[in-house]
Design an enzyme around this catalytic site. Structure first.
Site, PDB file in Angstrom:
ATOM      1  CB  SER A  19      43.259  64.417  37.043  1.00  0.00           C
ATOM      2  OG  SER A  19      43.111  63.198  37.762  1.00  0.00           O
ATOM      3  N   GLY A  20      46.516  64.218  38.398  1.00  0.00           N
ATOM      4  CA  GLY A  20      47.283  64.432  39.622  1.00  0.00           C
ATOM      5  C   GLY A  20      46.785  63.650  40.822  1.00  0.00           C
ATOM      6  NE  ARG A  49      52.003  52.073  33.996  1.00  0.00           N
ATOM      7  CZ  ARG A  49      51.290  53.183  34.145  1.00  0.00           C
ATOM      8  NH1 ARG A  49      51.241  54.072  33.178  1.00  0.00           N
ATOM      9  NH2 ARG A  49      50.641  53.410  35.282  1.00  0.00           N
ATOM     10  CD  GLU A  88      46.181  53.864  38.783  1.00  0.00           C
ATOM     11  OE1 GLU A  88      44.955  53.899  38.557  1.00  0.00           O
ATOM     12  OE2 GLU A  88      46.997  54.512  38.121  1.00  0.00           O
ATOM     13  CB  CYS A 143      41.498  68.882  27.007  1.00  0.00           C
ATOM     14  SG  CYS A 143      41.044  68.051  25.463  1.00  0.00           S
TER      15      CYS A 143
END
Length: 235
Positions: A19-20, A49, A88, A143
């Site tokens: 979602s940015g 990652r 996060e 979506c």
């Protein structure tokens, strides 16, 4: 002259994956740096990652960051800055207490966090933070199956652990309708996999029995598995 200590603020960027959130976090960090503010960006250390010392968006835009598993580990470094941005936030178990302490010390705090896990359940670490924030920015994604507004994060791999770090290889941003459609498809696929495994086990036992005849008692032990197959086929 007032002796009241200058208070900071907490802004929460909330939304599903893709979602940015990190992009907006970077934008705000750059904005404060252009204003001459000293900014600290914190990333979750277990998310390696892309890099051990860079925060990254899904489209590989990066910014230098401080890595930590607990925010308390780097608290002294954060106190040296005027602005603290945390990526996060749901992964830090002390995110609520540290953000509140930083804001009360006059720091501007911006935190990005998922709005819920893959089961649409809240993260325990983030829930207590909501009553303390000055501003909440709700972000939506697109979506992936249908192109409508996405509000949930769907995990495409079968794993019941809450903390499973991954990208588009493991997750999709989905709308309400597609979430339940994918859940149903995933449940059917899991059931089919279980059916296949049981059939394979029965086939292996049957081959063994051809070489070594089973007694009546041993034969009865296979019947429950056969009943499971019949029940699955009836669904």
């Amino acid at each position: 002259m007032s002796s009241t200590k200058n208070r900071g603020s907490i802004t929460l960027l909330v939304g599903p994956m893709f979602s940015g959130k990190t992009t907006e976090l970077f934008r705000q960090a750059n904005m404060y740096m252009l204003k001459g503010k000293k900014v600290a960006l914190v990333r979750y250390a277990k998310d390696n990652r892309y890099s051990d010392n860079l925060a990254s968006t899904h489209d590989k835009r990066t910014m230098k960051a401080i890595s930590a598993i607990h925010l308390s580990e780097v608290f002294d470094k954060l106190m040296e800055c005027e602005v603290v941005v945390i990526d996060e936030g749901q992964f830090f178990d002390d995110v609520t207490s540290v953000c509140d302490e930083l804001a009360n010390a006059g720091k501007i705090v911006v935190v990005s966090t998922l709005n819920g896990d893959f089961q649409r359940k809240p993260f325990d670490s983030v829930v207590p933070l909501f009553p303390l924030v000055d501003k909440i920015v709700k972000l939506n994604a697109v979506c992936m199956p249908c192109g409508n507004k996405a509000i949930y994060t769907f995990r495409t791999v079968l794993n019941s652990e809450v903390e499973v770090i991954g990208g588009s290889d493991m997750y999709k941003a989905v709308c309400r309708e597609c979430y339940f459609k994918l859940k149903e498809e995933q449940s059917k696929a899991q059931l089919e996999k279980q059916r296949s495994q049981i059939l394979h086990s029965i086939e292996a036992v049957s081959i063994m029995s051809m070489n070594s005849p089973l007694s009546c008692v041993e034969s009865e032990n296979i019947d429950p598995s056969l009943n499971v197959i019949r029940q699955m086929n009836d669904r």
